[in-house]
Scaffold this motif. Sequence first.
Motif, PDB file in Angstrom:
ATOM      1  N   ARG A 180       0.830  -1.211   0.000  1.00  0.00           N
ATOM      2  CA  ARG A 180       0.000   0.000   0.000  1.00  0.00           C
ATOM      3  C   ARG A 180       0.864   1.262   0.000  1.00  0.00           C
ATOM      4  NH1 ARG A 180      -3.144  -1.868   5.219  1.00  0.00           N
ATOM      5  NH2 ARG A 180      -0.950  -2.286   5.619  1.00  0.00           N
ATOM      6  N   VAL A 181       1.942   1.246   0.799  1.00  0.00           N
ATOM      7  CA  VAL A 181       2.847   2.397   0.852  1.00  0.00           C
ATOM      8  C   VAL A 181       3.515   2.598  -0.508  1.00  0.00           C
ATOM      9  CG1 VAL A 181       4.941   3.308   1.936  1.00  0.00           C
ATOM     10  CG2 VAL A 181       3.231   2.140   3.338  1.00  0.00           C
ATOM     11  N   LEU A 182       3.947   1.504  -1.118  1.00  0.00           N
ATOM     12  CA  LEU A 182       4.581   1.569  -2.428  1.00  0.00           C
ATOM     13  C   LEU A 182       3.611   2.114  -3.476  1.00  0.00           C
ATOM     14  CD1 LEU A 182       7.152   0.970  -4.039  1.00  0.00           C
ATOM     15  CD2 LEU A 182       6.340  -1.380  -4.306  1.00  0.00           C
ATOM     16  N   ALA A 183       2.350   1.672  -3.438  1.00  0.00           N
ATOM     17  CA  ALA A 183       1.343   2.158  -4.385  1.00  0.00           C
ATOM     18  C   ALA A 183       1.096   3.654  -4.193  1.00  0.00           C
ATOM     19  CB  ALA A 183       0.044   1.376  -4.214  1.00  0.00           C
ATOM     20  N   GLU A 184       0.998   4.098  -2.938  1.00  0.00           N
ATOM     21  CA  GLU A 184       0.788   5.525  -2.669  1.00  0.00           C
ATOM     22  C   GLU A 184       1.959   6.350  -3.204  1.00  0.00           C
ATOM     23  OE1 GLU A 184       0.005   6.174   1.480  1.00  0.00           O
ATOM     24  OE2 GLU A 184      -1.668   4.758   1.470  1.00  0.00           O
ATOM     25  N   GLN A 185       3.178   5.848  -3.022  1.00  0.00           N
ATOM     26  CA  GLN A 185       4.350   6.569  -3.521  1.00  0.00           C
ATOM     27  C   GLN A 185       4.313   6.667  -5.046  1.00  0.00           C
ATOM     28  OE1 GLN A 185       8.361   4.858  -3.973  1.00  0.00           O
ATOM     29  NE2 GLN A 185       8.990   6.299  -2.368  1.00  0.00           N
ATOM     30  N   GLN A 186       3.930   5.590  -5.706  1.00  0.00           N
ATOM     31  CA  GLN A 186       3.888   5.594  -7.167  1.00  0.00           C
ATOM     32  C   GLN A 186       2.812   6.542  -7.694  1.00  0.00           C
ATOM     33  OE1 GLN A 186       3.575   1.380  -7.923  1.00  0.00           O
ATOM     34  NE2 GLN A 186       5.770   1.102  -7.783  1.00  0.00           N
ATOM     35  N   ILE A 187       1.669   6.596  -7.040  1.00  0.00           N
ATOM     36  CA  ILE A 187       0.612   7.531  -7.448  1.00  0.00           C
ATOM     37  C   ILE A 187       1.095   8.963  -7.250  1.00  0.00           C
ATOM     38  CG2 ILE A 187      -1.697   8.394  -6.870  1.00  0.00           C
ATOM     39  CD1 ILE A 187      -2.385   5.396  -6.181  1.00  0.00           C
ATOM     40  N   TRP A 188       1.700   9.231  -6.095  1.00  0.00           N
ATOM     41  CA  TRP A 188       2.234  10.572  -5.824  1.00  0.00           C
ATOM     42  C   TRP A 188       3.231  10.978  -6.908  1.00  0.00           C
ATOM     43  CZ3 TRP A 188       7.453  11.412  -4.877  1.00  0.00           C
ATOM     44  CH2 TRP A 188       7.801  12.742  -4.587  1.00  0.00           C
ATOM     45  N   ALA A 189       4.148  10.087  -7.243  1.00  0.00           N
ATOM     46  CA  ALA A 189       5.179  10.409  -8.234  1.00  0.00           C
ATOM     47  C   ALA A 189       4.577  10.646  -9.619  1.00  0.00           C
ATOM     48  CB  ALA A 189       6.217   9.291  -8.300  1.00  0.00           C
ATOM     49  N   ALA A 190       3.491   9.952  -9.936  1.00  0.00           N
ATOM     50  CA  ALA A 190       2.871  10.087 -11.251  1.00  0.00           C
ATOM     51  C   ALA A 190       2.210  11.448 -11.441  1.00  0.00           C
ATOM     52  CB  ALA A 190       1.847   8.975 -11.470  1.00  0.00           C
ATOM     53  N   VAL A 191       1.797  12.088 -10.357  1.00  0.00           N
ATOM     54  CA  VAL A 191       1.061  13.359 -10.474  1.00  0.00           C
ATOM     55  C   VAL A 191       1.836  14.552  -9.914  1.00  0.00           C
ATOM     56  CG1 VAL A 191      -1.175  12.184 -10.454  1.00  0.00           C
ATOM     57  CG2 VAL A 191      -0.171  12.974  -8.292  1.00  0.00           C
ATOM     58  N   THR A 192       3.091  14.352  -9.548  1.00  0.00           N
ATOM     59  CA  THR A 192       3.889  15.419  -8.952  1.00  0.00           C
ATOM     60  C   THR A 192       5.005  15.826  -9.901  1.00  0.00           C
ATOM     61  OG1 THR A 192       3.405  14.562  -6.748  1.00  0.00           O
ATOM     62  CG2 THR A 192       5.279  16.077  -6.939  1.00  0.00           C
ATOM     63  N   GLU A 193       4.972  17.082 -10.318  1.00  0.00           N
ATOM     64  CA  GLU A 193       5.934  17.585 -11.298  1.00  0.00           C
ATOM     65  C   GLU A 193       7.381  17.358 -10.856  1.00  0.00           C
ATOM     66  OE1 GLU A 193       7.031  19.172 -14.914  1.00  0.00           O
ATOM     67  OE2 GLU A 193       4.973  18.797 -14.257  1.00  0.00           O
ATOM     68  N   GLY A 194       7.685  17.626  -9.601  1.00  0.00           N
ATOM     69  CA  GLY A 194       9.048  17.509  -9.105  1.00  0.00           C
ATOM     70  C   GLY A 194       9.558  16.079  -8.998  1.00  0.00           C
ATOM     71  N   ALA A 195       8.680  15.103  -9.181  1.00  0.00           N
ATOM     72  CA  ALA A 195       9.086  13.698  -9.072  1.00  0.00           C
ATOM     73  C   ALA A 195       9.492  13.099 -10.418  1.00  0.00           C
ATOM     74  CB  ALA A 195       7.949  12.876  -8.478  1.00  0.00           C
ATOM     75  N   LYS A 196       9.344  13.869 -11.479  1.00  0.00           N
ATOM     76  CA  LYS A 196       9.663  13.337 -12.808  1.00  0.00           C
ATOM     77  C   LYS A 196      11.134  12.960 -12.906  1.00  0.00           C
ATOM     78  CE  LYS A 196       6.133  15.741 -15.456  1.00  0.00           C
ATOM     79  NZ  LYS A 196       5.867  16.747 -16.494  1.00  0.00           N
ATOM     80  N   ASN A 197      11.381  11.787 -13.473  1.00  0.00           N
ATOM     81  CA  ASN A 197      12.735  11.299 -13.759  1.00  0.00           C
ATOM     82  C   ASN A 197      13.602  11.184 -12.506  1.00  0.00           C
ATOM     83  OD1 ASN A 197      11.932  11.394 -16.500  1.00  0.00           O
ATOM     84  ND2 ASN A 197      12.533  13.536 -16.606  1.00  0.00           N
ATOM     85  N   GLN A 198      12.969  10.874 -11.393  1.00  0.00           N
ATOM     86  CA  GLN A 198      13.674  10.735 -10.123  1.00  0.00           C
ATOM     87  C   GLN A 198      13.584   9.289  -9.629  1.00  0.00           C
ATOM     88  OE1 GLN A 198      15.334  13.384  -8.637  1.00  0.00           O
ATOM     89  NE2 GLN A 198      14.784  14.444 -10.532  1.00  0.00           N
TER      90      GLN A 198
END
Length: 199
Positions: free
Chosen positions: A105-123
């Motif tokens: 669940r934590v991993l899924a939440e992190q992946q969703i956050w990264a998909a919609v957060t501009e600063g998470a691109k290519n990180q």
Amino acid sequence: MGPIYDPSLRGELVHQDQPFKEDLGRLPYPNFYYALEDLVASYLPSITHSVHRSSIIIGASSRSLNNTLLTLSVYAIICRYQGLPFRYPGNKYTWEHFCDMSDARVLAEQQIWAAVTEGAKNQAFNCTNGDVFTWKSLWGVLCEVFDVEFVAFEENDEKFDWLGMMKGKGKVWDEIVEKYGLFETKMEDITCFEHLMWF
């Protein structure tokens, strides 16, 4: 992680101080995940991506081949059903030293956050629950949960043929499923005993 736990490489491994940071350099060993990262990065800037580095993934799932929790649960249930000792399938090092896990669940939440957060691109992001444990202490908890006798790890247990013991237990699992009216599954579809060999 690469071949950190491969005993044939003892003395050749590069030591990394913990905690592992996202910006650590790559280990000088072949790693399937490096190849995947390079493949995705080769399409930049046409696409963006993020890399999520988990630890041992656990979570509720009826069909997850590499789900450690599900595999250990099936193993414990079979041991209880057949009156077999619930022996640790790993080695002395992993029995005694700290480990961590990643809740699905934590991993899924992190992946969703990264998909919609501009600063998470290519990180790249590590993802663990943050708490640590030893298998020695967790094994006692698992024994209580599954009502099996605690068996302490001993040096000669490193020769324990974990895969050999579980080979052919699919029929036993079928009996358990039928007897207790469990969700109908095949043991081979919900477990991966080979995945736990690196313990």
